[in-house]
Motif scaffolding. Structure first.
Motif, short mmCIF file in Angstrom:
data_model
loop_
_atom_site.label_atom_id
_atom_site.label_comp_id
_atom_site.label_asym_id
_atom_site.label_seq_id
_atom_site.Cartn_x
_atom_site.Cartn_y
_atom_site.Cartn_z
N ILE A 1 0.84 -1.22 0.00
CA ILE A 1 0.00 0.00 0.00
C ILE A 1 0.86 1.26 0.00
N PHE A 2 1.85 1.30 0.91
CA PHE A 2 2.59 2.55 1.12
C PHE A 2 4.00 2.53 0.53
N ASN A 3 4.34 1.40 -0.07
CA ASN A 3 5.69 1.21 -0.61
C ASN A 3 6.76 1.39 0.45
N LYS A 4 6.44 1.04 1.69
CA LYS A 4 7.47 1.04 2.71
C LYS A 4 7.15 -0.05 3.73
N ARG A 5 8.20 -0.55 4.34
CA ARG A 5 8.00 -1.65 5.29
C ARG A 5 7.44 -1.15 6.62
N PHE A 6 7.98 -0.03 7.07
CA PHE A 6 7.63 0.45 8.40
C PHE A 6 7.19 1.91 8.38
N PHE A 7 6.29 2.26 9.30
CA PHE A 7 5.96 3.67 9.50
C PHE A 7 7.05 4.34 10.34
N PRO B 1 -1.99 10.13 8.15
CA PRO B 1 -1.14 11.25 7.69
C PRO B 1 -0.43 10.93 6.37
N ASP B 2 0.01 9.68 6.20
CA ASP B 2 0.65 9.31 4.94
C ASP B 2 -0.33 9.40 3.77
N ILE B 3 -1.58 9.04 4.05
CA ILE B 3 -2.59 9.08 2.98
C ILE B 3 -2.87 10.53 2.57
N TYR B 4 -3.04 11.40 3.57
CA TYR B 4 -3.27 12.82 3.24
C TYR B 4 -2.08 13.41 2.48
N ALA B 5 -0.88 13.09 2.94
CA ALA B 5 0.32 13.65 2.29
C ALA B 5 0.38 13.21 0.82
N TRP C 1 -0.39 14.31 -5.21
CA TRP C 1 -1.07 14.13 -6.51
C TRP C 1 -1.77 15.41 -6.93
N LYS C 2 -2.38 16.08 -5.94
CA LYS C 2 -3.10 17.33 -6.27
C LYS C 2 -2.13 18.38 -6.77
N GLU C 3 -0.95 18.46 -6.12
CA GLU C 3 0.02 19.50 -6.49
C GLU C 3 0.86 19.12 -7.70
N GLY C 4 0.69 17.89 -8.16
CA GLY C 4 1.43 17.44 -9.34
C GLY C 4 2.87 17.07 -9.07
N ARG D 1 3.66 14.29 -7.76
CA ARG D 1 3.73 12.83 -7.95
C ARG D 1 2.97 12.51 -9.22
N ILE D 2 3.59 11.72 -10.10
CA ILE D 2 2.91 11.48 -11.38
C ILE D 2 2.90 10.00 -11.78
N VAL D 3 3.59 9.17 -11.00
CA VAL D 3 3.65 7.75 -11.39
C VAL D 3 3.06 6.89 -10.27
N ASN D 4 2.24 5.91 -10.64
CA ASN D 4 1.69 4.96 -9.67
C ASN D 4 2.76 3.98 -9.23
N GLU D 5 3.07 4.01 -7.94
CA GLU D 5 4.09 3.07 -7.45
C GLU D 5 3.54 2.02 -6.51
N ASP D 6 2.34 2.25 -6.01
CA ASP D 6 1.79 1.31 -5.02
C ASP D 6 0.26 1.39 -5.02
N LEU D 7 -0.36 0.63 -4.12
CA LEU D 7 -1.83 0.58 -4.10
C LEU D 7 -2.44 1.92 -3.70
N LEU D 8 -1.73 2.66 -2.86
CA LEU D 8 -2.27 3.96 -2.45
C LEU D 8 -2.36 4.89 -3.65
N ASP D 9 -1.31 4.94 -4.47
CA ASP D 9 -1.38 5.75 -5.69
C ASP D 9 -2.57 5.32 -6.54
N MET D 10 -2.73 4.00 -6.63
CA MET D 10 -3.80 3.47 -7.47
C MET D 10 -5.16 3.95 -6.96
N LEU D 11 -5.37 3.88 -5.65
CA LEU D 11 -6.65 4.30 -5.07
C LEU D 11 -6.90 5.79 -5.29
#
Ligand code: HEM
Length: 499
Positions: free
Chosen positions: A169-175, A240-244, A249-252, A254-264
Motif C-alpha cells: 500500500i505505502f511502498n514502505k516496510r515500516f511507519f 497522515p501518509d494518505i493525506y500527504a 497528486w493534487k500538487e502534481g 507525484r505522477i507515477v503509480n508506485e503502489d496501491l495507495l497511488d492506485m486508489l
C-alpha cells in the motif's frame, strides 16, 4: 381438500425473557462464543437461536445449513449489522467488509475486484512481496543469532504480514524506525497491535450492539473506548501518509503509480472525476490492512505448533520443499502451486484453528425460511468456524492435525477454500473474501519460507507442550516460541544481506 402447513418455528434455543431476550446469558457466560458452541454440542443441534435484545442471533455448525444460508439464500443474507464497533472502524461504513448491503458497499467492492485485488495488480505487486519474503528470512536469522536460537513465531509472522501489506500500500516496510535486527520499532509494534485489537473488539457481543438505545450513550462493557483507541492507534500512522500522498497528486509532485495507495487516489469514475474520497481511501486501507494480518499469521503459528507435536509432518513438508525447490534458492511464489503438502498444512490449520470463533455476521434483509426454520428479517447469522471445521459428523478425528486429508489423489492443487463450507476459510457468496489470492499467497509463502530456511524444535531444556487456545481468543494462549537452526548453506543467508 385444503391442506394447511404449520408455519416454520425459530431454530432451537433458550427461552427469551421479555425485552432483554437472552442478554442475561450473554453477560453471565464470557466468552460467549464458548457458551454457544458448548451448549449447541450438548444439545446436539447444528443451528441455534438466541435472542439478544430484539435481535435473533443464529449460530450454525452444520455445513449443509451454512450452504443454505450462503449459497441458496445468498442474496437475502448479504448484509452486515449496524453496530458501533463497525461504524467506528469503517469510518461510518464507508468501505467494504463492515458495510451493510447498499450502494456504498457495491461501489467499494467493485473497486477491490477491478483494481487493487485484481489478478493484474497481484502480479504488479509481486516484487514487493518477494522483497518482504527475503526480509522475513533476514529477520528470523538475526533473531536466531542474537537470542540463542529462540524465535517468537507469532511476532515474526504477524510482522511479516504487516510488512507485506504496508509495502504494497505505502511502498514502505515500516511507519517508524526499523530496529537493528530488521524488526519493527515501537511505532510498527503499536500499529500491528492496534490491528489485532480492532479484530478483537469488532462484533464482540457488546451489549449496545443489541440495545441500540445504549449506543453512543453508555459504554457499559468498555468496548467503545477500546475500539476507538485501537482505531486511533492504527490511523495515527496510516492517515497522515494518505493525506500527504493525496496532496502530492493534487500538487502534481507525484505522477507515477508506485503502489496501491497511488492506485486508489488516481481511480476515476466514468466522467473522469476522482472516484474515491479521502475518507473512503482511509477506511479501505484500514480494512485491507486488518484483513491481511490475522488469518495467515494465526494459521502459520498453529501449523508450526502442530508440527512440533508431530515431527513426521515436518519431514513430509521438507521432503516436498526439497523436491520442488531444492536447497540452492529460496522458495518463490512461482513454486507455490506445486507445494501441495504445505498448502494442505495451511488448510488443516484453517480447519482446526480458525483465527475467530465466528464468521463476520450476515444479516437477513427479509423474513425467510432456512432448513425448515423461520429466520426473521434482521437476524444475525453466525457461522461457527470451529463448529464447522471440527464437526464430528463431517470429520474423523476432528481435533487431529492431519494435512493428508486435503491431498487429492490426482495430485491436483490444494485449494484453501471449501465451497461446501466443511472448512471455513474464505467463505463463499457475494460477501465472500475479496482477497483469496493474496491471503493464500501470504499464508503459503510464510510457512514455506520458515520451513525451508530453518530447522525448528522446542526451545532447549523445555519439554514440548502443545499450545492450548487462549481463554478468550482462539490464538494459542501464549505466543509460540521455537528454536531455530539454519537449514541451508550459510552463503544463502549472506546473499540476502548483500542486497
Ligand atoms: C488467509 C487469509 C484470509 C482469510 C482466511 C480470509 C477470510 C475472510 C472471511 C471469512 C471473510 C468474511 C466472508 C463472509 O462474510 O462470508 C472475509 C471477508 C473479506 N476479506 Fe478476507 N480473508 C483473508 C485475507 C484477505 C486479504 C489479504 C484481503 C485483502 C487485502 C481480504 C479482504 C477481504 C474483504 C474486503 C472482505 C469483505 C468482503 C465483503 O464483505 O464484501 N481478505 N475474508
Amino acid at each position: 381438500m385444503k391442506t394447511s402447513r404449520l408455519p416454520a418455528g425459530l431454530p432451537p434455543g433458550p427461552k427469551p425473557w421479555p425485552i432483554i431476550g437472552n442478554l442475561d446469558l450473554m453477560l453471565k457466560n464470557k466468552p460467549f462464543y464458548h457458551w454457544i458452541n458448548n451448549t449447541m454440542s450438548q444439545m446436539g443441534v447444528e443451528i441455534f437461536c438466541i435472542r439478544l435484545g430484539n435481535i435473533h442471533v443464529i449460530p450454525v455448525t452444520s455445513p449443509e445449513i451454512a450452504c443454505e444460508f450462503l449459497k441458496k439464500n445468498d442474496a437475502v443474507f448479504a448484509s452486515r449489522p449496524i453496530v458501533l464497533s463497525a461504524e467506528v472502524v469503517s469510518g461510518g461504513f464507508s468501505a467494504v467488509t463492515l458495510t451493510p448491503l447498499n450502494d456504498q458497499w457495491k461501489k467499494m467492492r467493485r473497486v477491490l475486484a477491478s483494481s487493487i485485488l485484481s489478478p493484474a495488480t497481484h502480479q504488479w505487486m509481486h516484487d514487493k512481496r518477494a522483497e518482504e519474503a527475503d526480509q522475513l528470512i533476514r529477520y528470523v536469522y538475526n533473531v536466531m543469532k542474537s537470542n540463542n536460537g529462540v524465535v517468537d513465531i507469532r511476532f515474526a509472522s504477524q510482522h511479516y504480514c504487516g510488512n507485506v501489506i504496508r509495502k504494497m500500500i505505502f511502498n514502505k516496510r515500516f511507519f517508524g524506525k526499523e530496529v537493528v535486527n530488521g524488526g519493527p520499532g515501537v511505532e510498527d509494534v503499536e500499529h500491528v497491535a492496534g490491528l489485532f485489537s480492532i479484530l478483537k473488539y469488532t462484533y464482540s457481543f457488546c451489549i449496545s450492539d443489541y440495545i441500540p438505545f445504549l449506543r453512543h450513550r453508555f459504554d457499559l462493557d468498555g468496548h467503545e473506548k477500546l475500539v476507538r483507541q485501537a482505531n486511533e492507534s492504527v490511523r495515527k500512522y496510516q492517515d497522515p501518509d494518505i493525506y500527504a500522498r493525496i496532496k502530492q497528486w493534487k500538487e502534481g509532485t507525484r505522477i507515477v503509480n508506485e503502489d496501491l495507495l497511488d492506485m486508489l487516489i488516481t481511480l476515476k469514475d466514468d466522467e473522469g472525476n476522482t472516484l474515491l474520497t479521502a475518507e473512503e481511501i482511509k477506511s479501505l486501507v484500514l480494512e485491507i490492512t486488518v484483513a491481511t494480518v490475522d488469518n495467515p499469521s494465526n494459521a502459520v503459528e498453529w501449523a508450526l505448533d502442530e508440527m512440533l507435536n508431530q515431527p513426521h509432518i515436518f519431514v513430509k513438508a521438507l521432503q516436498e520443499l526439497d523436491e520442488v525447490v531444492g536447497k540452492d534458492r529460496f522458495v518463490q511464489e512461482s513454486d507455490m502451486s506445486n507445494l501441495h503438502y504445505i498448502r494442505a498444512c495451511i488448510k488443516e490449520s484453517f480447519r482446526i484453528h480458525p483465527f475467530a470463533p465466528f464468521n463476520l455476521p450476515h444479516v437477513s434483509t427479509r423474513d425467510t425460511t432456512v432448513a425448515g426454520y423461520f429466520i426473521p428479517k434482521g437476524s444475525h447469522v453466525l457461522l461457527s468456524r470451529p463448529g464447522l471445521g471440527r464437526n464430528p459428523r463431517i470429520w474423523d478425528d476432528p481435533l487431529l492435525f492431519k494435512p493428508e486429508r486435503h491431498l487429492k489423489d490426482d495430485k491436483s492443487q490444494v485449494i484453501l477454500n471449501d465451497p461446501d463450507l466443511r472448512i471455513f476459510s474464505f467463505s463463499i457468496g457475494r460477501r465472500g473474501c475479496a482477497g483469496v489470492n493474496l491471503g493464500t499467497t501470504v499464508s503459503v509463502m510464510l510457512l514455506a519460507r520458515l520451513l525451508q530456511a530453518f530447522t525448528w524444535s522446542p526451545p532447549p531444556n523445555t519439554p514440548y507442550i502443545k499450545c492450548v487456545e487462549g481463554a478468550s481468543e482462539m490464538l494459542p494462549s501464549k505466543p509460540l516460541l521455537a528454536f531455530a537452526t539454519p537449514r541451508l548453506d550459510e552463503k544463502m543467508y549472506y546473499s540476502l544481506f548483500e542486497n
